[in-house]
Design a protein around this motif. Structure first.
Motif, PDB file in Angstrom:
ATOM      1  N   ILE A   1      50.751  50.328  42.679  1.00 30.73           N
ATOM      2  CA  ILE A   1      50.254  49.529  43.946  1.00 30.73           C
ATOM      3  C   ILE A   1      49.694  48.161  43.566  1.00 30.73           C
ATOM      4  O   ILE A   1      49.030  47.874  42.454  1.00 30.73           O
ATOM      5  N   THR A   2      50.310  47.348  44.396  1.00 31.24           N
ATOM      6  CA  THR A   2      50.232  45.794  43.986  1.00 31.24           C
ATOM      7  C   THR A   2      49.105  45.179  44.917  1.00 31.24           C
ATOM      8  O   THR A   2      48.618  44.265  44.603  1.00 31.24           O
ATOM      9  N   GLU A   3      49.106  45.863  46.257  1.00 27.24           N
ATOM     10  CA  GLU A   3      48.039  45.398  47.400  1.00 27.24           C
ATOM     11  C   GLU A   3      47.272  46.441  47.907  1.00 27.24           C
ATOM     12  O   GLU A   3      48.372  47.464  48.223  1.00 27.24           O
ATOM     13  N   TRP A   4      46.168  46.371  48.159  1.00 32.64           N
ATOM     14  CA  TRP A   4      45.255  47.355  49.027  1.00 32.64           C
ATOM     15  C   TRP A   4      44.472  46.491  49.976  1.00 32.64           C
ATOM     16  O   TRP A   4      43.602  45.883  49.518  1.00 32.64           O
ATOM     17  N   ASN A   5      44.591  46.874  51.320  1.00 35.78           N
ATOM     18  CA  ASN A   5      43.951  46.269  52.370  1.00 35.78           C
ATOM     19  C   ASN A   5      43.859  44.654  52.097  1.00 35.78           C
ATOM     20  O   ASN A   5      42.926  44.051  52.466  1.00 35.78           O
ATOM     21  N   GLY A   6      44.958  44.116  51.954  1.00 37.11           N
ATOM     22  CA  GLY A   6      44.954  42.744  51.922  1.00 37.11           C
ATOM     23  C   GLY A   6      44.627  42.132  50.605  1.00 37.11           C
ATOM     24  O   GLY A   6      44.695  40.846  50.402  1.00 37.11           O
ATOM     25  N   ALA A   7      44.176  42.682  49.656  1.00 35.45           N
ATOM     26  CA  ALA A   7      43.724  42.189  48.274  1.00 35.45           C
ATOM     27  C   ALA A   7      44.646  42.762  47.225  1.00 35.45           C
ATOM     28  O   ALA A   7      45.081  43.843  47.234  1.00 35.45           O
ATOM     29  N   GLN A   8      44.958  41.840  46.366  1.00 34.60           N
ATOM     30  CA  GLN A   8      45.849  42.070  45.132  1.00 34.60           C
ATOM     31  C   GLN A   8      45.114  42.962  44.283  1.00 34.60           C
ATOM     32  O   GLN A   8      44.001  43.026  43.726  1.00 34.60           O
ATOM     33  N   VAL A   9      45.717  44.000  43.661  1.00 32.89           N
ATOM     34  CA  VAL A   9      45.259  45.122  42.845  1.00 32.89           C
ATOM     35  C   VAL A   9      45.355  44.341  41.391  1.00 32.89           C
ATOM     36  O   VAL A   9      46.525  44.004  40.916  1.00 32.89           O
ATOM     37  N   GLU A  10      44.194  44.815  40.633  1.00 31.17           N
ATOM     38  CA  GLU A  10      44.264  44.107  39.348  1.00 31.17           C
ATOM     39  C   GLU A  10      43.607  45.501  38.384  1.00 31.17           C
ATOM     40  O   GLU A  10      43.120  46.265  38.875  1.00 31.17           O
ATOM     41  N   ILE A  11      44.073  45.428  37.119  1.00 30.11           N
ATOM     42  CA  ILE A  11      43.733  46.509  36.274  1.00 30.11           C
ATOM     43  C   ILE A  11      42.405  46.436  35.859  1.00 30.11           C
ATOM     44  O   ILE A  11      41.443  47.074  36.080  1.00 30.11           O
TER      45      ILE A  11
END
Length: 91
Positions: free
Chosen positions: A81-91
């Motif tokens: 998953i790289t993007e969630w609800n327009g936000a970039q996903v970070e670890i």
């Protein structure tokens, strides 16, 4: 672009019902095993036949504007998953 932690994404995924009785709708981008980038503008959480925890998978199904399912359940690796609800996903 805003960022969001993966643990927050998974916590939002785990909410199965809102106070109004409907499922929460998400927007997400993820990378398939073959490298293809997939964008689901509207999706809801769904179950999978695989063991989701040990395989690090979550299930999503695309929905239309009325919340009706328009596709089939798709297993997605939480690492993809790289993007969630327009936000970039970070670890």
């Amino acid at each position: 672009m805003q960022t969001i932690r993966r643990k927050v994404v998974l916590a939002e995924y785990d909410v199965k019902q809102l106070p109004n009785g409907k499922q929460p709708v998400f927007s997400l981008k993820f990378i398939k095993n073959n490298g293809e980038l997939v964008f689901m503008p509207r999706a809801v959480a769904c179950g999978l036949t695989a063991n989701m925890s040990s395989n690090r998978l979550r299930g999503f199904v695309p929905v239309d504007l009325n919340g009706d399912k328009i596709g089939h359940p798709t297993p997605v690796s939480i690492d993809a998953i790289t993007e969630w609800n327009g936000a970039q996903v970070e670890i």
